[in-house]
Motif scaffolding. Structure first.
Motif, PDB file in Angstrom:
ATOM      1  N   UNK A 100       1.319 -10.070  11.310  1.00 29.05           N
ATOM      2  CA  UNK A 100       2.549 -11.294  11.134  1.00 29.05           C
ATOM      3  C   UNK A 100       3.171 -10.275   9.536  1.00 29.05           C
ATOM      4  N   UNK A 101       3.846  -9.848   9.871  1.00 27.51           N
ATOM      5  CA  UNK A 101       4.796  -9.384   8.496  1.00 27.51           C
ATOM      6  C   UNK A 101       5.900 -10.327   7.829  1.00 27.51           C
ATOM      7  N   UNK A 139       4.016  -0.403  12.614  1.00 19.08           N
ATOM      8  CA  UNK A 139       3.921  -1.307  12.947  1.00 19.08           C
ATOM      9  C   UNK A 139       2.903  -2.136  14.263  1.00 19.08           C
ATOM     10  N   UNK A 140       1.795  -2.794  13.924  1.00 25.61           N
ATOM     11  CA  UNK A 140       0.986  -2.681  14.974  1.00 25.61           C
ATOM     12  C   UNK A 140       0.879  -4.463  15.726  1.00 25.61           C
ATOM     13  N   UNK A 165       2.834  -6.225   4.659  1.00 22.03           N
ATOM     14  CA  UNK A 165       1.687  -6.766   5.454  1.00 22.03           C
ATOM     15  C   UNK A 165       0.930  -7.707   4.654  1.00 22.03           C
ATOM     16  N   UNK A 166       0.146  -8.004   5.224  1.00 25.73           N
ATOM     17  CA  UNK A 166      -0.862  -9.165   4.934  1.00 25.73           C
ATOM     18  C   UNK A 166      -2.035  -8.586   3.586  1.00 25.73           C
ATOM     19  N   UNK A 167      -2.005  -7.394   3.413  1.00 24.44           N
ATOM     20  CA  UNK A 167      -2.753  -7.217   1.796  1.00 24.44           C
ATOM     21  C   UNK A 167      -1.330  -7.130   0.779  1.00 24.44           C
ATOM     22  N   UNK A 212       8.769 -15.222   7.446  1.00 27.84           N
ATOM     23  CA  UNK A 212       7.365 -14.355   8.854  1.00 27.84           C
ATOM     24  C   UNK A 212       7.870 -13.653   9.953  1.00 27.84           C
ATOM     25  N   UNK A 213       7.321 -12.715  10.083  1.00 27.78           N
ATOM     26  CA  UNK A 213       7.703 -12.175  11.812  1.00 27.78           C
ATOM     27  C   UNK A 213       6.454 -11.879  12.064  1.00 27.78           C
TER      28      UNK A 213
END
Lengths: 169, 140
Positions: A115-116, A110-111, A147-149, A5-6
Motif C-alpha cells: 500500500x503506497x 512496485x510490488x 512505501x510503509x517505511x 493511499x494506493x
C-alpha cells in the motif's frame, strides 16, 4: 485531491498490463514471477497512473450526484441532450484537458500487495499560444508514491495542458 | 518477455512494434484499468459531436504504457530507473505504433552500470507520438 493511499492489488496490475498489451508473466503469474529476477509480481512502469481509481473526487470517472459529461441517448452539450435531461450547462465550452508530459523516477519496482501513500506537490502553471489548439494553459504536479517505511518508490511528474479548442493535427 | 538484462553499446538502436491497428476496445480496456474515463477516449458520440475530434483517440498514457513495455522487454523487469517524455501527437484507432530506443550513454553510479536511451514512438506514417528518454540498470 488525488488519493491519499494506493493499494496495489494483483488483479489490478494484471488488468492494467493487459490493457497496455503487455503479457509478461511477471505482471500476472505469481509462480513465474517468484522464479524471476524480481522475485514476485511487480507493476509495469506506468502503473501508478491507475491510482486515479482511489481518488474519491477524480473528475474523469462518473461519480454519484455529479452530472457526467459523456453521451447517453444524446451527446451531452448538444441541444437534444439539454432538452432530454434538463441540463443547462453545455459541455462544449470547457475546452479539453490533455496530458502533455509524464516523467517517472524509479527507486525500486512496485510490488503487488503493498500500500503506497501519495505525497502531492503542485508545481508551476504557465500559458502559451498554441499552433493547433488556441491558448494553452500548462500545469505541473509531482506525486511521490511512498512505501510503509517512508521511502519514495516512484516519483511521478505530470504536465497537463488545457486547450481552448479541440486540438487539430 | 524481458526477465534478464543484456549488454548495450552506445549507438545501438532497438525497435519493436508495440501495437498493430489499435482498437477502440483496447482504448476502453485502458480506460477501465487506469480509471481515466474521459469520454474523448471512449465515447465516439461525445468525441465527434461535442469535443470536435474526428473520432475518439488514445490516452497519452496508453501510448506511454505500450512504449514502456518495449523498454522493459529490452532491459529486463524492474530495471528502469527513469522514464519520461512528451506526448507529441494524438494516437487514433487503427494506428500501428513502433517504439525505437537508441542507446545514448553508459555510466556507472554507486557501483551500478546504467544505460541511457533516447526513446521515440511513431505511427505508421512516421509521425512521432511520444518522445522521451529512459535510464536502466544493466549488467554492463
Amino acid at each position: 485531491m488525488p488519493a491519499d493511499t494506493f493499494p496495489v492489488e494483483a488483479g489490478h496490475v494484471m488488468a492494467f498490463a493487459r490493457a497496455i498489451g503487455d503479457f509478461n508473466p511477471v505482471y500476472h503469474d505469481a509462480r513465474a514471477a517468484a522464479a524471476s529476477e524480481v522475485g514476485g509480481i511487480i507493476a509495469p512502469p506506468t502503473f501508478v497512473q491507475a491510482s486515479a481509481h482511489f481518488d474519491d473526487d477524480y473528475p474523469l470517472r462518473p461519480r454519484p450526484g455529479v452530472r457526467w459529461f459523456g453521451s447517453g441517448r444524446f451527446a451531452s452539450g448538444t441541444a437534444e441532450a439539454d432538452r432530454d435531461d434538463g441540463a443547462t450547462k453545455p459541455a462544449s465550452d470547457r475546452g479539453t484537458g490533455l496530458h502533455a508530459e509524464q516523467h517517472y523516477l524509479y527507486h525500486r519496482p512496485i510490488r503487488a500487495g503493498e500500500v503506497l501513500t501519495l505525497n502531492v506537490s503542485p508545481g508551476a502553471t504557465w500559458e502559451k499560444q498554441g499552433r493547433r489548439g488556441g491558448l494553452l494553459t500548462f500545469r505541473e504536479v509531482t506525486i511521490d508514491y511512498v512505501d510503509k517505511d517512508g521511502d519514495v518508490v516512484v516519483s511521478a511528474r505530470a504536465v497537463s495542458v488545457m486547450t481552448s479548442q479541440a486540438v487539430r493535427d | 518477455m524481458g526477465s534478464s538484462s543484456r549488454s548495450f553499446d552506445v549507438g545501438d538502436v532497438h525497435s519493436a512494434v508495440v501495437v498493430e491497428g489499435l482498437t477502440r476496445t483496447q482504448i476502453v480496456q485502458y480506460a477501465g484499468a487506469s480509471g481515466d474515463f474521459n469520454p474523448i477516449h471512449t465515447d465516439e458520440v461525445f468525441a465527434t459531436q461535442v469535443a470536435g475530434y474526428p473520432s475518439v483517440f488514445a490516452h497519452g498514457m496508453l501510448t506511454m504504457g505500450m512504449t514502456g513495455r518495449m523498454l522493459t522487454d529490452l532491459v529486463g523487469d524492474g530495471r528502469l530507473t527513469r522514464f519520461g517524455g512528451r506526448f507529441t501527437s494524438q494516437v487514433w484507432p487503427g494506428d500501428t505504433l513502433t517504439t525505437t530506443a537508441t542507446v545514448t550513454g553508459l555510466d556507472e553510479r554507486d557501483g551500478e552500470h546504467l544505460a541511457t536511451f533516447e526513446v521515440a514512438t511513431a505511427n505508421q506514417d512516421g509521425v512521432v507520438v511520444f518522445s522521451g528518454s529512459a535510464e536502466a540498470r544493466v549488467d554492463r
